[in-house]
Design a protein around this motif. Sequence first.
Motif, PDB file in Angstrom:
ATOM      1  N   THR A  65      52.621  59.780  13.347  1.00  0.00           N
ATOM      2  CA  THR A  65      52.381  61.296  14.131  1.00  0.00           C
ATOM      3  C   THR A  65      51.818  62.026  12.223  1.00  0.00           C
ATOM      4  N   THR A  66      51.071  63.137  13.616  1.00  0.00           N
ATOM      5  CA  THR A  66      50.281  63.587  12.232  1.00  0.00           C
ATOM      6  C   THR A  66      50.359  65.190  12.348  1.00  0.00           C
ATOM      7  N   PRO A  67      51.274  65.789  11.192  1.00  0.00           N
ATOM      8  CA  PRO A  67      51.608  67.636  11.733  1.00  0.00           C
ATOM      9  C   PRO A  67      50.539  67.651  11.046  1.00  0.00           C
ATOM     10  N   ASP A  98      64.858  53.271  16.921  1.00  0.00           N
ATOM     11  CA  ASP A  98      63.364  52.722  15.574  1.00  0.00           C
ATOM     12  C   ASP A  98      63.420  51.240  15.788  1.00  0.00           C
ATOM     13  N   LYS A  99      63.321  50.865  17.012  1.00  0.00           N
ATOM     14  CA  LYS A  99      62.485  49.570  17.543  1.00  0.00           C
ATOM     15  C   LYS A  99      61.108  50.165  17.156  1.00  0.00           C
ATOM     16  N   ILE A 100      59.829  51.042  17.382  1.00  0.00           N
ATOM     17  CA  ILE A 100      59.104  50.658  16.686  1.00  0.00           C
ATOM     18  C   ILE A 100      58.722  51.776  15.720  1.00  0.00           C
ATOM     19  N   PRO A 101      57.965  51.719  14.246  1.00  0.00           N
ATOM     20  CA  PRO A 101      57.763  52.146  13.505  1.00  0.00           C
ATOM     21  C   PRO A 101      57.593  53.636  13.881  1.00  0.00           C
ATOM     22  N   LEU A 102      58.146  54.880  13.438  1.00  0.00           N
ATOM     23  CA  LEU A 102      57.548  55.752  12.826  1.00  0.00           C
ATOM     24  C   LEU A 102      57.159  56.014  11.753  1.00  0.00           C
ATOM     25  N   LEU A 103      55.597  56.463  11.283  1.00  0.00           N
ATOM     26  CA  LEU A 103      54.895  56.331   9.912  1.00  0.00           C
ATOM     27  C   LEU A 103      53.966  58.520  10.279  1.00  0.00           C
ATOM     28  N   ALA A 104      54.118  58.911   9.552  1.00  0.00           N
ATOM     29  CA  ALA A 104      53.199  59.735   8.986  1.00  0.00           C
ATOM     30  C   ALA A 104      51.790  60.037   8.262  1.00  0.00           C
ATOM     31  N   SER A 105      50.866  60.485   8.409  1.00  0.00           N
ATOM     32  CA  SER A 105      49.620  60.909   7.860  1.00  0.00           C
ATOM     33  C   SER A 105      49.494  62.579   8.405  1.00  0.00           C
ATOM     34  N   ALA A 106      48.690  63.192   8.657  1.00  0.00           N
ATOM     35  CA  ALA A 106      48.645  64.351   8.521  1.00  0.00           C
ATOM     36  C   ALA A 106      46.983  65.217   9.400  1.00  0.00           C
ATOM     37  N   GLU A 107      47.469  65.843  10.249  1.00  0.00           N
ATOM     38  CA  GLU A 107      46.112  66.362  10.465  1.00  0.00           C
ATOM     39  C   GLU A 107      45.289  67.908  10.044  1.00  0.00           C
ATOM     40  N   TYR A 108      44.008  66.954   9.122  1.00  0.00           N
ATOM     41  CA  TYR A 108      43.926  67.701   7.839  1.00  0.00           C
ATOM     42  C   TYR A 108      43.088  69.298   8.352  1.00  0.00           C
ATOM     43  N   MET A 109      43.054  70.312   8.680  1.00  0.00           N
ATOM     44  CA  MET A 109      42.040  71.608   8.824  1.00  0.00           C
ATOM     45  C   MET A 109      41.166  71.506   7.898  1.00  0.00           C
ATOM     46  N   MET A 110      40.182  71.481   7.996  1.00  0.00           N
ATOM     47  CA  MET A 110      38.687  71.003   7.398  1.00  0.00           C
ATOM     48  C   MET A 110      38.268  72.725   5.872  1.00  0.00           C
ATOM     49  N   ASP A 111      39.161  73.317   5.397  1.00  0.00           N
ATOM     50  CA  ASP A 111      39.363  73.944   5.039  1.00  0.00           C
ATOM     51  C   ASP A 111      39.393  74.115   3.740  1.00  0.00           C
TER      52      ASP A 111
END
Length: 253
Positions: A65-67, A98-111
Motif C-alpha cells: 500500500t502506498t499512502p 493476515d493470509k496475504i502480506p500487507l507491506l507499505a511504501s508511499a506515493e511520493y509527490m515530486m515536490d
Amino acid sequence: MFNLYPYLLFFLKKKNIPFKDLIPEGFVDIHSHLLPGIDDGVKTISQSAYIIESLEQMGVEKIITTPHVMQDVWPNTSSIIRDKLRTMQEALASLKLDKIPLLASAEYMMDDAFLKRIQVKDILPLYDSYVLVEMSTFSAPINLSEMIFQIKVAGYSPILAHPERYAFYHDDFSKYEDLKTSGFDFQLNLLSLSGHYGKKVQKVAVHLLKKGYIDFVGSDIHNYQHLHTIQKGFSPKLSALIEPILSKNCVFT
C-alpha cells in the motif's frame, strides 16, 4: 418468429470479464491507499480490512500500500507510515486476515520535500530500488530533469503513477516517449481503464497500452466504490490489452 440470437450474442460480447478471472498467480497490487486516516484513502481499520479481504478473495497475493507523501497536504514521514502499517498488520492478525502480506511504501509527490528526501535517502521503496512517484495534476515539476537525475544518482528506479491521468500530456504523446526515455517506468491505474476518471483518460490509457509503454498496474483503491469498480472487471477487448501486463507485477513478489 423473432430471432433473439444476434442480440444475445451482442450482449455476451459486451459483458465484462471479472477482474478475479484475469489475475495471474503471484499478482501484487503495488498502488493503494489502505492505511486508515493517513491520507485521502480509507478512514477506518474496518474499511481497510474489508477491502484487503476482498482483494485476497479476488486472487491478489500481496499488497504494497502506498499512502500519499505530499508537503503541506499529507506530510507523512517514513516513521508515521511504518507505525500505521504496524497497527494495521496487528488488526489484520487479530481478525485472522493476515493470509496475504500487507507491506507499505508511499506515493511520493515530486515536490521540493521529495527532493530533500531523495538526497538523504529517507525513502520507503516499493521493492528493491523501485520508488513510486507522482506529479501534480496541473503541471509537471519545473525541475523534472533535476528530479530524475537525483532519483537515479541516489540509486532508485522511478515508477510514474497513473501517467494516463496527466491531462497536460494528452495533446502531445511525444512527451510520454520523453518520459520513458528519461528513465521512468509507467504504472497504469486499473480504475483509468474502467472509465472511472472519464472517457479521455480511458482513451489515453488504452493508447499507452497499445504503444507498449505500460510496465505495471495498480488498483489505486481508496474506498469501497473503487473496489467495486475494479471487481466488475473489463470488456473482453480491454481485458485482452491488460492481461499481459498483469504478470509483470509478479516481480514485486
